[in-house]
Design an enzyme around this catalytic site. Structure first.
Site, mmCIF file in Angstrom:
data_model
loop_
_atom_site.group_PDB
_atom_site.id
_atom_site.type_symbol
_atom_site.label_atom_id
_atom_site.label_comp_id
_atom_site.label_asym_id
_atom_site.label_seq_id
_atom_site.Cartn_x
_atom_site.Cartn_y
_atom_site.Cartn_z
ATOM 1 N N ASP A 149 40.199 -24.448 172.953
ATOM 2 C CA ASP A 149 40.607 -25.415 172.790
ATOM 3 C C ASP A 149 40.550 -26.227 172.272
ATOM 4 O O ASP A 149 39.695 -26.781 173.360
ATOM 5 C CB ASP A 149 41.756 -25.068 174.079
ATOM 6 C CG ASP A 149 42.494 -25.144 174.362
ATOM 7 O OD1 ASP A 149 43.185 -24.780 175.052
ATOM 8 O OD2 ASP A 149 43.042 -27.139 173.327
ATOM 9 N N GLU B 90 49.346 -28.458 169.353
ATOM 10 C CA GLU B 90 50.467 -28.581 170.440
ATOM 11 C C GLU B 90 50.911 -29.744 170.107
ATOM 12 O O GLU B 90 51.234 -30.817 169.879
ATOM 13 C CB GLU B 90 49.240 -28.776 171.797
ATOM 14 C CG GLU B 90 50.401 -28.613 172.784
ATOM 15 C CD GLU B 90 49.926 -29.005 174.207
ATOM 16 O OE1 GLU B 90 49.154 -29.521 174.147
ATOM 17 O OE2 GLU B 90 51.083 -28.517 175.253
ATOM 18 N N HIS C 245 50.214 -21.400 179.620
ATOM 19 C CA HIS C 245 49.542 -21.661 180.850
ATOM 20 C C HIS C 245 50.652 -23.263 181.216
ATOM 21 O O HIS C 245 50.360 -23.380 182.513
ATOM 22 C CB HIS C 245 48.411 -22.499 180.594
ATOM 23 C CG HIS C 245 47.774 -23.433 179.716
ATOM 24 N ND1 HIS C 245 48.057 -23.659 178.581
ATOM 25 C CD2 HIS C 245 47.583 -24.522 180.058
ATOM 26 C CE1 HIS C 245 47.636 -24.432 178.223
ATOM 27 N NE2 HIS C 245 47.587 -25.279 179.280
ATOM 28 N N ASP C 246 51.769 -23.628 180.475
ATOM 29 C CA ASP C 246 52.053 -24.672 181.155
ATOM 30 C C ASP C 246 53.287 -24.535 181.070
ATOM 31 O O ASP C 246 53.815 -25.284 182.179
ATOM 32 C CB ASP C 246 52.516 -26.059 180.026
ATOM 33 C CG ASP C 246 50.977 -26.214 179.823
ATOM 34 O OD1 ASP C 246 50.757 -27.193 178.447
ATOM 35 O OD2 ASP C 246 50.070 -26.749 180.501
HETATM 36 O O1 TEU Z 1 50.052 -30.288 177.934
HETATM 37 C C1 TEU Z 1 50.928 -31.275 176.608
HETATM 38 C C2 TEU Z 1 51.958 -31.250 177.760
HETATM 39 O O2 TEU Z 1 52.099 -32.363 177.380
HETATM 40 C C3 TEU Z 1 52.225 -30.118 179.088
HETATM 41 O O3 TEU Z 1 51.260 -30.412 180.295
HETATM 42 C C4 TEU Z 1 53.555 -31.008 180.013
HETATM 43 O O4 TEU Z 1 53.533 -32.517 179.568
HETATM 44 C C5 TEU Z 1 52.986 -31.306 181.075
HETATM 45 O O5 TEU Z 1 53.570 -30.012 181.818
HETATM 46 C C6 TEU Z 1 54.535 -32.141 181.502
HETATM 47 O O6 TEU Z 1 55.150 -31.534 182.089
HETATM 48 C C7 TEU Z 1 48.499 -30.075 177.561
HETATM 49 C C8 TEU Z 1 47.651 -29.130 178.372
HETATM 50 O O7 TEU Z 1 48.700 -27.558 177.633
HETATM 51 C C9 TEU Z 1 48.036 -29.074 179.576
HETATM 52 O O8 TEU Z 1 47.535 -27.740 180.511
HETATM 53 C C10 TEU Z 1 47.319 -30.272 179.812
HETATM 54 O O9 TEU Z 1 47.883 -30.364 181.145
HETATM 55 C C11 TEU Z 1 47.432 -31.942 179.039
HETATM 56 O O10 TEU Z 1 47.806 -31.387 178.041
HETATM 57 C C12 TEU Z 1 46.567 -32.910 178.979
HETATM 58 O O11 TEU Z 1 45.416 -32.340 178.216
#
Ligand code: TEU
Ligand code: CA
Length: 558
Positions: free
Chosen positions: A100, A258, A331-332
């Site tokens: 990542d 992403e 994971h988000d």
């Molecule tokens: O996520 C980018 C991101 O924009 C999402 O996390 C979303 O904006 C966030 O959940 C708020 O709603 C990436 C990674 O996947 C995430 O885990 C990190 O927190 C983020 O970037 C910062 O690196």
């Protein structure tokens, strides 16, 4: 010229969130040696590529997405020797490992930032984005994506620095060619170690609009939406073409970006077959459908007609021009079976299998997130203190602390879309903590681990795990799935997702019932006598006239 088919097009990619995958030393935190213990499980599922969420040195303000040393392993996860052993064993099993890449920002504990904040003249000053105060306040009104402002005041040098995420995640200044060179050198260092590519965190955010204009106030946020000015910025394609020339083109890597703020038009620029940038992009249109007055913080059900429109548009607009990435979970985002299917005990497994039929018989590279292959569900923690995600705590503070919504309403939003739904420990068996750890887990496990776990499912031929194995085994040899054209049928049907694939005269009909009711199914041009059932999620073959609750099936006909 029929160029060699890229290996990542037909690969099943499995995302591991290392903190929650397997603990090997009893400290309650997943680690690299825990992953090594589970490689045969992944190989058995049919995994070709592992995408490893960040394992670099980090203070864990955002669980590793805040990196303080790109070329060292987070102490809690193990050592570089453990990583080298993991990589060797992954390759030994014929799988690949993709890391990542988080280069939109670092941790504020990275040496670069420690230097940068020392003085306005420091050589590392413009590795980051520093601005003078404006009219006695912040340089603009941008919100952090974790709520609150996107600027932090640094008293020692009397300036603000930009942090689109947490205050401990200062944004890097990609306008600085010296910084870009340092990043490419770091990527080459990992390339020389033998990794097989990168998932690129918020890669669409590297180039910001130089005028840093205020954003629109929306979603009940007191700060403005800066996304139109930090996503898909003016130099982003210049930077990524440079990254491709300097580093990506030197390795046989898989690269997936992403794509915050990325639609099909932008995806074609980032990942068009001849874009000279990346191989694939993740978009989020399907997992961010039906927003409420507070954006993603809502309890709105998914509108299937909208879901069909989004996924079909991505299939059609990338056809022959770029390669789709197919995911329900990461994971988000909340667990797919809770969000798009039904986590009611009588429908959980059925709908989890149906969702797999619906998405993974489309064209593109399939991505599976840890636990999705078991039909793991949202966690439903009743106490706020059981959540660990900085985003959850910051949004709770702003919304409830700020008097916008009550505790119960906010807890409902968190249950529906909070990121920790996907971050509870992987459920391996029915022993304490689901076999994830012999210690106390860093985050509580989901209470349903005794019923929902890998060991129980690996011994059962009608489990979600067994269904995933079968689907991906069949998929590997199916050109109609891997390369066929796509056509959505019954676009306005509120409960059925039906589409047709075609490849060199072979046709596949995919039909999925997103409801708990019987649905009549009549498809022009398809008669059941001529069709052969290719895959179905009920033990008995479907009756030709319709679909049972949460039924997902595919037929083929030549
Ligand atoms: O996520 C980018 C991101 O924009 C999402 O996390 C979303 O904006 C966030 O959940 C708020 O709603 C990436 C990674 O996947 C995430 O885990 C990190 O927190 C983020 O970037 C910062 O690196
Ligand atoms: Ca551990």
């Amino acid at each position: 010229m029929n160029r060699r088919r890229e290996w990542w097009k037909d690969s099943l990619v499995y995302q591991i969130y290392p903190r929650s995958f397997q603990d090997s030393n009893g400290d309650g935190i997943g680690d690299l040696n825990g992953i090594r213990q589970r490689l045969s499980y992944l190989k058995g599922l049919g995994v070709d590529v592992i995408w490893l969420s960040p394992v670099y040195k980090s203070p864990n303000d955002d669980n590793g997405y805040d990196i303080s040393d790109y070329q060292a392993i987070m102490e809690e996860f193990g050592t570089m020797e453990d990583f080298d052993a993991l990589l060797r064993e992954v390759h030994g099993l014929g799988m690949k490992l993709v890391m990542d890449l988080v280069v939109n920002h670092t941790s504020d504990e990275h040496p670069w930032f420690k230097e940068s904040r020392k003085s306005r003249e420091n050589p590392y000053r413009d590795y980051y984005i520093w601005k003078e105060e404006k009219e006695g306040g912040m340089p603009n009104n941008w919100a952090s994506r974790f709520r609150g402002p996107a600027w932090a005041w640094d008293g020692s040098t009397g300036m603000y620095y930009l942090h689109i995420f947490s205050k401990k995640q200062p944004d890097l200044n990609w306008e600085n060619p010296g910084l870009r060179k340092k990043i490419y050198d770091m990527m080459a260092w990992w390339g020389e170690k033998g990794i097989d590519g990168f998932r690129m965190d918020v890669i669409s955010m590297l180039s910001k609009e130089p005028s840093y204009p205020d954003g629109e106030l929306k979603d009940g946020n007191p700060y403005g939406d800066g996304q139109p000015f930090y996503a898909n910025g003016p130099r982003i394609h210049e930077f990524l073409k440079e990254m491709n020339r300097e580093i990506l083109s030197r390795f046989d890597w898989m690269t997936v970006g992403e794509g915050v703020g990325v639609g099909t038009k932008e995806a074609l620029e980032y990942a068009g077959f001849d874009s000279g940038e990346l191989n694939m992009m993740f978009h989020f249109e399907h997992v961010e459908l039906c927003p409420g007055p507070y954006g993603k913080w809502n309890v709105n059900p998914v509108d299937l007609v909208q879901l069909k429109e989004v996924l079909s548009r991505w299939q059609l607009e990338l056809e022959g021009r770029a390669w789709n990435s197919l995911f329900w979970e990461n994971h988000d985002y909340p667990r797919a079976v809770s969000r798009f299917g039904s986590d009611a005990p009588q429908y959980r497994e059925r709908s989890a299998k149906m969702l797999a039929v619906c998405l993974y018989l489309m064209k593109g590279t399939p991505y599976v997130y840890q636990g999705q292959e078991l039909g793991m569900t949202n966690c439903g923690f009743q106490k706020l203190e059981d959540f660990r995600d900085i985003e959850i705590h910051q949004v709770y503070e702003e919304m409830v602390g700020g008097g916008k919504v009550g505790h119960e309403e906010m807890m409902g939003y968190i249950h529906h879309t909070g990121r920790d739904n996907a971050r509870t420990p992987m459920q391996w068996d029915d022993s304490a903590h689901g076999g994830f750890t012999e210690g106390t887990p860093w985050i509580r496990e989901n209470d349903n681990y005794r019923a929902v776990n890998a060991r129980e499912q690996m011994g059962r031929k009608d489990s979600v795990y067994a269904f995933y194995q079968r689907l991906f085994c069949l998929r590997k040899d199916s050109w109609v799935v891997k390369e066929g054209t796509y056509r959505l049928l019954l676009p306005e049907h509120p409960g059925l997702f039906v589409y047709e694939r075609e490849w060199e005269g072979e046709k596949m009909l995919v039909a999925c019932n997103f409801t708990d009711q019987w649905q009549e199914l009549t498809v022009p041009g398809w008669t059941w006598q001529e069709a052969r059932l290719w895959l179905g999620n009920y033990e008995e073959a479907p009756k030709g006239t319709g679909l049972r609750p949460y039924e997902g099936a595919a037929w083929i006909r030549v």
